[in-house]
Design an enzyme around this catalytic site. Structure first.
Site, PDB file in Angstrom:
ATOM      1  N   HIS A   1     -34.816  14.723  40.966  1.00 41.23           N
ATOM      2  CA  HIS A   1     -34.706  16.192  40.650  1.00 41.23           C
ATOM      3  C   HIS A   1     -35.858  17.009  41.472  1.00 41.23           C
ATOM      4  CE1 HIS A   1     -37.455  13.903  38.107  1.00 41.23           C
ATOM      5  NE2 HIS A   1     -38.099  15.057  37.974  1.00 41.23           N
TER       6      HIS A   1
ATOM      7  N   HIS B   1     -37.736  20.549  41.389  1.00 44.14           N
ATOM      8  CA  HIS B   1     -38.281  21.509  40.410  1.00 44.14           C
ATOM      9  C   HIS B   1     -38.279  23.121  41.163  1.00 44.14           C
ATOM     10  CE1 HIS B   1     -40.375  18.678  37.441  1.00 44.14           C
ATOM     11  NE2 HIS B   1     -40.307  17.917  38.484  1.00 44.14           N
TER      12      HIS B   1
HETATM   13  P1  AMP Z   1     -40.951  14.602  37.349  1.00 44.71           P
HETATM   14  O1  AMP Z   1     -42.591  14.525  36.790  1.00 44.71           O
HETATM   15  O2  AMP Z   1     -40.836  15.317  38.529  1.00 44.71           O
HETATM   16  O3  AMP Z   1     -40.339  13.512  36.981  1.00 44.71           O
HETATM   17  O4  AMP Z   1     -40.709  15.769  36.176  1.00 44.71           O
HETATM   18  C1  AMP Z   1     -39.710  15.356  34.923  1.00 44.71           C
HETATM   19  C2  AMP Z   1     -39.450  16.626  34.161  1.00 44.71           C
HETATM   20  O5  AMP Z   1     -38.469  16.459  33.494  1.00 44.71           O
HETATM   21  C3  AMP Z   1     -40.501  17.571  33.590  1.00 44.71           C
HETATM   22  O6  AMP Z   1     -40.897  18.652  34.133  1.00 44.71           O
HETATM   23  C4  AMP Z   1     -40.042  17.426  32.039  1.00 44.71           C
HETATM   24  O7  AMP Z   1     -40.756  18.408  31.201  1.00 44.71           O
HETATM   25  C5  AMP Z   1     -38.618  17.321  32.263  1.00 44.71           C
HETATM   26  N1  AMP Z   1     -38.024  16.805  31.036  1.00 44.71           N
HETATM   27  C6  AMP Z   1     -37.918  15.732  30.589  1.00 44.71           C
HETATM   28  N2  AMP Z   1     -37.158  15.628  29.528  1.00 44.71           N
HETATM   29  C7  AMP Z   1     -36.346  16.614  29.674  1.00 44.71           C
HETATM   30  C8  AMP Z   1     -35.048  17.018  29.119  1.00 44.71           C
HETATM   31  N3  AMP Z   1     -34.414  16.406  27.971  1.00 44.71           N
HETATM   32  N4  AMP Z   1     -34.404  18.184  29.367  1.00 44.71           N
HETATM   33  C9  AMP Z   1     -34.901  18.915  30.443  1.00 44.71           C
HETATM   34  N5  AMP Z   1     -36.184  18.714  31.180  1.00 44.71           N
HETATM   35  C10 AMP Z   1     -36.745  17.505  30.889  1.00 44.71           C
END
Ligand code: AMP
Length: 140
Positions: A102, A104
């Protein structure tokens, strides 16, 4: 490192978990981060299973990058942003928490710091309103 199809974003892609979806095409899905580091914080993911930057197919990576640009441009008007921060984490050591690739895409305003990661859970009402606002710019 292998791909685990039980991760949260794989469940969102399969429709097993809800998400505040803002954009979708044949290769890519974009939805709001429920713990936003700033209002409008959006995640862009490939539909094909990939763990992160280290294993993604180049075509899927290119499709994700193109949608990240689309989202960034829409955020400028939808959220009155003055700038955009794009981040992407790989493996535990790289700050990755969810193991489906993903990107951001985060709207920014001068002088306003990002909230710390995972520090604040936005309300469903606010997320629904922001998703509608961003979707309408993307569709316009
Ligand atoms: P990362 O540290 O780059 O793996 O970021 C994971 C991101 O996923 C974090 O910013 C979380 O807030 C986000 N996240 C976790 N669960 C969900 C969800 N169900 N829907 C949307 N975002 C999520």
């Amino acid at each position: 490192m292998t791909y685990d199809p039980g991760n949260i974003f794989a469940k969102i892609l399969r429709g097993e978990l809800p998400a505040y979806r803002v954009y979708e095409d044949e290769r890519v899905l974009a939805f709001l981060d429920i713990m936003p580091r700033a209002p409008g914080h959006t995640l862009v993911i490939p539909k094909a299973p990939s763990r992160n930057l280290l294993d993604v197919a180049p075509d899927d990576l290119a499709a994700v990058a193109a949608v990240a640009q689309k989202i960034a441009r829409a955020q400028m008007s939808a959220f009155g942003a003055e700038g955009i921060t794009v981040t992407q984490h790989n493996e535990h050591a790289g700050g990755q928490e969810v193991f489906h690739l993903h990107v951001h895409v985060i709207p920014r305003h001068t002088g306003i710091e990002l909230k710390p990661p995972l520090s604040y859970k936005e309300t469903p009402e606010v997320l629904a309103e922001q998703a509608a606002r961003l979707s309408s710019v993307l569709e316009g």
